[in-house]
Design a protein around this motif. Structure first.
Motif, PDB file in Angstrom:
ATOM      1  N   MET A   1       0.837  -1.181   0.000  1.00 57.44           N
ATOM      2  CA  MET A   1       0.000   0.000   0.000  1.00 57.44           C
ATOM      3  C   MET A   1       0.880   1.241   0.000  1.00 57.44           C
ATOM      4  SD  MET A   1      -2.854  -1.126   2.788  1.00 57.44           S
ATOM      5  CE  MET A   1      -1.577  -1.580   3.915  1.00 57.44           C
ATOM      6  N   LYS A   2       0.363   2.298  -0.580  1.00 60.09           N
ATOM      7  CA  LYS A   2       1.092   3.557  -0.672  1.00 60.09           C
ATOM      8  C   LYS A   2       0.182   4.702  -0.258  1.00 60.09           C
ATOM      9  CE  LYS A   2       4.590   1.757  -3.089  1.00 60.09           C
ATOM     10  NZ  LYS A   2       5.799   1.377  -2.442  1.00 60.09           N
ATOM     11  N   MET A   3       0.819   5.770   0.223  1.00 56.41           N
ATOM     12  CA  MET A   3       0.120   7.022   0.491  1.00 56.41           C
ATOM     13  C   MET A   3       0.603   8.013  -0.549  1.00 56.41           C
ATOM     14  SD  MET A   3      -2.006   8.831   2.296  1.00 56.41           S
ATOM     15  CE  MET A   3      -2.260   8.023   3.851  1.00 56.41           C
ATOM     16  N   VAL A   4      -0.329   8.529  -1.333  1.00 60.67           N
ATOM     17  CA  VAL A   4      -0.009   9.540  -2.340  1.00 60.67           C
ATOM     18  C   VAL A   4      -0.446  10.883  -1.777  1.00 60.67           C
ATOM     19  CG1 VAL A   4      -0.453  10.339  -4.687  1.00 60.67           C
ATOM     20  CG2 VAL A   4      -0.282   7.889  -4.224  1.00 60.67           C
ATOM     21  N   GLU A  62      -4.522  13.837   0.079  1.00 53.56           N
ATOM     22  CA  GLU A  62      -3.908  12.584   0.501  1.00 53.56           C
ATOM     23  C   GLU A  62      -4.830  11.421   0.149  1.00 53.56           C
ATOM     24  OE1 GLU A  62      -1.417  13.485   4.427  1.00 53.56           O
ATOM     25  OE2 GLU A  62      -3.520  14.121   4.559  1.00 53.56           O
ATOM     26  N   VAL A  63      -4.226  10.381  -0.449  1.00 50.27           N
ATOM     27  CA  VAL A  63      -4.991   9.215  -0.873  1.00 50.27           C
ATOM     28  C   VAL A  63      -4.192   7.960  -0.527  1.00 50.27           C
ATOM     29  CG1 VAL A  63      -6.146   8.091  -2.804  1.00 50.27           C
ATOM     30  CG2 VAL A  63      -5.840  10.544  -2.849  1.00 50.27           C
ATOM     31  N   ALA A  64      -4.809   7.028   0.186  1.00 53.28           N
ATOM     32  CA  ALA A  64      -4.194   5.729   0.452  1.00 53.28           C
ATOM     33  C   ALA A  64      -4.656   4.768  -0.637  1.00 53.28           C
ATOM     34  CB  ALA A  64      -4.598   5.210   1.826  1.00 53.28           C
ATOM     35  N   LEU A  65      -3.697   4.094  -1.270  1.00 55.80           N
ATOM     36  CA  LEU A  65      -4.015   3.257  -2.431  1.00 55.80           C
ATOM     37  C   LEU A  65      -3.304   1.918  -2.361  1.00 55.80           C
ATOM     38  CD1 LEU A  65      -3.468   5.984  -5.151  1.00 55.80           C
ATOM     39  CD2 LEU A  65      -5.658   5.064  -4.457  1.00 55.80           C
ATOM     40  N   ALA A  66      -3.877   0.941  -3.050  1.00 56.35           N
ATOM     41  CA  ALA A  66      -3.182  -0.325  -3.270  1.00 56.35           C
ATOM     42  C   ALA A  66      -2.056  -0.062  -4.270  1.00 56.35           C
ATOM     43  CB  ALA A  66      -4.151  -1.368  -3.813  1.00 56.35           C
ATOM     44  N   ASP A  67      -1.012  -0.871  -4.211  1.00 61.38           N
ATOM     45  CA  ASP A  67       0.162  -0.660  -5.057  1.00 61.38           C
ATOM     46  C   ASP A  67      -0.172  -0.573  -6.543  1.00 61.38           C
ATOM     47  OD1 ASP A  67       1.874  -0.549  -2.894  1.00 61.38           O
ATOM     48  OD2 ASP A  67       2.347  -2.689  -2.977  1.00 61.38           O
ATOM     49  N   THR A  94       4.667   7.563  -0.656  1.00 61.74           N
ATOM     50  CA  THR A  94       5.361   6.925   0.453  1.00 61.74           C
ATOM     51  C   THR A  94       4.719   5.572   0.769  1.00 61.74           C
ATOM     52  OG1 THR A  94       3.959   8.120   2.022  1.00 61.74           O
ATOM     53  CG2 THR A  94       6.087   9.096   1.519  1.00 61.74           C
ATOM     54  N   ASN A  95       5.498   4.694   1.347  1.00 58.00           N
ATOM     55  CA  ASN A  95       4.984   3.389   1.764  1.00 58.00           C
ATOM     56  C   ASN A  95       4.081   3.542   2.971  1.00 58.00           C
ATOM     57  OD1 ASN A  95       6.312   1.717  -0.140  1.00 58.00           O
ATOM     58  ND2 ASN A  95       8.203   1.909   1.023  1.00 58.00           N
ATOM     59  N   THR A  96       3.017   2.751   2.992  1.00 60.53           N
ATOM     60  CA  THR A  96       2.107   2.706   4.132  1.00 60.53           C
ATOM     61  C   THR A  96       2.136   1.277   4.657  1.00 60.53           C
ATOM     62  OG1 THR A  96       0.722   4.430   3.185  1.00 60.53           O
ATOM     63  CG2 THR A  96      -0.278   3.063   4.883  1.00 60.53           C
ATOM     64  N   GLU A  97       2.608   1.111   5.859  1.00 57.42           N
ATOM     65  CA  GLU A  97       2.776  -0.233   6.411  1.00 57.42           C
ATOM     66  C   GLU A  97       1.460  -0.894   6.786  1.00 57.42           C
ATOM     67  OE1 GLU A  97       5.728  -0.735   9.405  1.00 57.42           O
ATOM     68  OE2 GLU A  97       7.058   0.720   8.457  1.00 57.42           O
TER      69      GLU A  97
END
Length: 112
Positions: A1-4, A62-67, A94-97
């Motif tokens: 997952m990533k945070m854009v 800010e958007v949390a997304l699947a890779d 950035t990576n989202t753990e």
């Protein structure tokens, strides 16, 4: 997952939101922020006095997304936010753990 995270001009927000919506992105966080980059602000005239505006108004999206969604989302934001002039903004990926949906306890990409 990533945070854009995208820092864009405020008047481009609706276009960016619509572009992300067309990709199926449902969750977006928007914050009004101030800042400057290479443009280093500008001068304005108020009642005959000139003064420098160091921090310019911007919008942080800010958007949390699947890779697998990241590249298309970055392209959509770039296309929608571009004016071709200085101050168009930046995009940070950035990576989202871990992501946890508070209501259901779902984790990972199910929580996005």
């Amino acid at each position: 997952m990533k945070m854009v995270t995208a820092i864009i001009k405020p008047f481009k927000l609706d276009e960016v939101r619509e572009s992300l919506g067309e990709l199926g992105v449902t969750g977006v966080t928007v914050t009004e922020v101030k800042g400057f980059g290479r443009q280093k602000g500008h001068t304005e005239l108020y009642r005959g006095a000139e003064y420098v505006v160091d921090f310019l108004p911007k919008v942080k999206v800010e958007v949390a997304l699947a890779d697998d969604q990241v590249d298309s989302a970055v392209e959509a934001i770039t296309t929608a936010a571009r004016t071709g002039k200085i101050g168009d903004g930046k995009i940070f990926v950035t990576n989202t753990e871990q992501v946890i949906r508070i209501r259901t306890g779902e984790t990972g990409s199910e929580a996005i």
